[in-house]
Design an enzyme around this catalytic site. Structure first.
Site, short mmCIF file in Angstrom:
data_model
loop_
_atom_site.label_atom_id
_atom_site.label_comp_id
_atom_site.label_asym_id
_atom_site.label_seq_id
_atom_site.Cartn_x
_atom_site.Cartn_y
_atom_site.Cartn_z
N LYS A 17 -33.72 -101.00 -57.34
CA LYS A 17 -33.27 -101.76 -58.52
C LYS A 17 -34.45 -102.17 -59.39
O LYS A 17 -34.41 -102.04 -60.61
CB LYS A 17 -32.51 -103.03 -58.09
CG LYS A 17 -31.25 -102.77 -57.31
CD LYS A 17 -30.45 -104.05 -57.10
CE LYS A 17 -31.15 -105.10 -56.26
NZ LYS A 17 -31.35 -104.71 -54.84
N ARG A 92 -25.12 -112.24 -57.06
CA ARG A 92 -25.18 -111.73 -55.69
C ARG A 92 -23.95 -112.11 -54.90
O ARG A 92 -23.81 -111.69 -53.77
CB ARG A 92 -26.40 -112.36 -55.02
CG ARG A 92 -27.40 -111.35 -54.47
CD ARG A 92 -28.53 -112.16 -53.95
NE ARG A 92 -29.46 -111.46 -53.14
CZ ARG A 92 -30.61 -110.96 -53.58
NH1 ARG A 92 -30.90 -110.99 -54.87
NH2 ARG A 92 -31.45 -110.40 -52.75
N ARG A 129 -42.77 -100.86 -47.44
CA ARG A 129 -43.13 -101.37 -48.77
C ARG A 129 -44.24 -102.41 -48.70
O ARG A 129 -44.25 -103.27 -47.83
CB ARG A 129 -41.88 -102.01 -49.40
CG ARG A 129 -42.14 -102.63 -50.76
CD ARG A 129 -40.86 -102.91 -51.49
NE ARG A 129 -40.13 -104.07 -50.98
CZ ARG A 129 -39.02 -104.53 -51.53
NH1 ARG A 129 -38.50 -103.92 -52.58
NH2 ARG A 129 -38.41 -105.58 -51.04
N ARG A 161 -44.26 -108.30 -47.76
CA ARG A 161 -43.42 -109.49 -47.91
C ARG A 161 -42.85 -109.89 -46.55
O ARG A 161 -42.46 -109.04 -45.77
CB ARG A 161 -42.27 -109.21 -48.87
CG ARG A 161 -42.67 -109.28 -50.32
CD ARG A 161 -41.65 -108.70 -51.26
NE ARG A 161 -40.26 -109.12 -51.03
CZ ARG A 161 -39.25 -108.75 -51.81
NH1 ARG A 161 -39.47 -108.00 -52.88
NH2 ARG A 161 -38.02 -109.13 -51.55
P1 AMP Z 1 -34.68 -109.90 -53.98
O1 AMP Z 1 -36.07 -109.66 -54.47
O2 AMP Z 1 -33.64 -109.71 -55.04
O3 AMP Z 1 -34.36 -109.13 -52.72
O4 AMP Z 1 -34.60 -111.46 -53.61
C1 AMP Z 1 -35.46 -112.01 -52.64
C2 AMP Z 1 -34.85 -113.30 -52.09
O5 AMP Z 1 -34.70 -114.26 -53.15
C3 AMP Z 1 -33.47 -113.17 -51.49
O6 AMP Z 1 -33.47 -112.68 -50.15
C4 AMP Z 1 -32.96 -114.60 -51.60
O7 AMP Z 1 -33.59 -115.42 -50.64
C5 AMP Z 1 -33.51 -115.02 -52.96
N1 AMP Z 1 -32.59 -114.69 -54.07
C6 AMP Z 1 -32.81 -113.80 -55.08
N2 AMP Z 1 -31.76 -113.76 -55.92
C7 AMP Z 1 -30.84 -114.61 -55.42
C8 AMP Z 1 -29.54 -115.01 -55.83
N3 AMP Z 1 -28.96 -114.48 -56.92
N4 AMP Z 1 -28.88 -115.94 -55.09
C9 AMP Z 1 -29.44 -116.49 -53.98
N5 AMP Z 1 -30.66 -116.15 -53.53
C10 AMP Z 1 -31.38 -115.22 -54.24
#
Ligand code: AMP
Length: 219
Positions: A17, A92, A129, A161
């Site tokens: 994404k 989400r 990654r 990460r």
């Molecule tokens: P991502 O980079 O999109 O995988 O997001 C990393 C982390 O940020 C996720 O595992 C959640 O802990 C938090 N996070 C990101 N977007 C959301 C969202 N829309 N709602 C809740 N937590 C989020």
């Protein structure tokens, strides 16, 4: 003002994404809005929000809906988002999708792209990654930047990460299936969902998406 171009990009973690949103943001001249990036920046800068959410991010759990809604609403108020945005990582859950509709009002989501990639492939992508803590550049564990620990774009530290470690990956995929996968039906029922094959070369994925955007009169 012309209508806002709001495109939601869905897909499991590791589906590509971020990569696709960066390319499409340039093509459409609208910002890539990643709630994960916003939250990670808050953690890195040790802001009050960052300190609050750090352990939740590390564990691969979702942060509170109120917090994420506030962050997104504030981001949409910025100048560069008046033309639109590519949304990565938000919404989400169905509750967040409802909140997005409320934030946008009549000028709502124009398209939802789902990047489809099998679980074993995303798990392999995530565990290999490595990312630059400063600029977010993405590397593989075999890249020289990952081995040396220094980003070739900005000189920042290249790290793995915490949520790309095996337990957190499993946790994130479970959370995806439970909370996020139902959004496919949510956008499909509105005639907004298109499915993209994320299991191909990133350039081919971009080409497919650009064709879809053209068909839909976007970009
Ligand atoms: P991502 O980079 O999109 O995988 O997001 C990393 C982390 O940020 C996720 O595992 C959640 O802990 C938090 N996070 C990101 N977007 C959301 C969202 N829309 N709602 C809740 N937590 C989020």
């Amino acid at each position: 003002m012309s209508p806002r171009v709001i495109v939601v990009v869905l897909g499991k973690q590791g589906a590509g994404k971020g990569t696709q949103c960066k390319r499409l943001a340039q093509h459409l001249s609208i910002p890539h809005v990643s709630t994960g990036d916003i939250l990670r920046a808050a953690v890195r800068d040790r802001t009050a929000i960052g300190l609050e959410v750090a352990s939740t991010l590390d564990a691969g759990q979702l942060v509170s809906v109120d917090l994420v809604n506030r962050l997104v609403a504030a981001r949409f108020a910025e100048d560069d988002a008046q033309r639109g945005a590519l949304l990565d990582g938000f919404p989400r859950t169905e509750v967040q999708a409802g909140a997005l509709d409320a934030i946008l009002g009549d000028d709502g989501v124009k398209l939802c792209i789902n990047l489809d990639v099998p679980n074993d492939l995303v798990a392999a992508r995530l565990s290999s990654r490595r990312v630059c803590q400063e600029c977010g550049a993405i590397y593989r564990d075999s890249d020289i930047e990952a081995i040396s620990g220094t980003c070739s774009v900005c000189g920042g530290d290249v790290i793995q990460r915490a949520d790309d470690l095996p337990d957190a990956i499993l946790q994130r995929l479970e959370v995806y299936e439970r909370d996020t996968a139902p959004l496919l039906a949510f956008y499909d029922q509105r005639g907004l969902l298109v499915r993209g094959d994320g299991d191909q070369d990133p350039q081919e994925v971009t080409a497919d998406i650009r064709e879809t955007l053209l068909e839909r009169g976007i970009g």
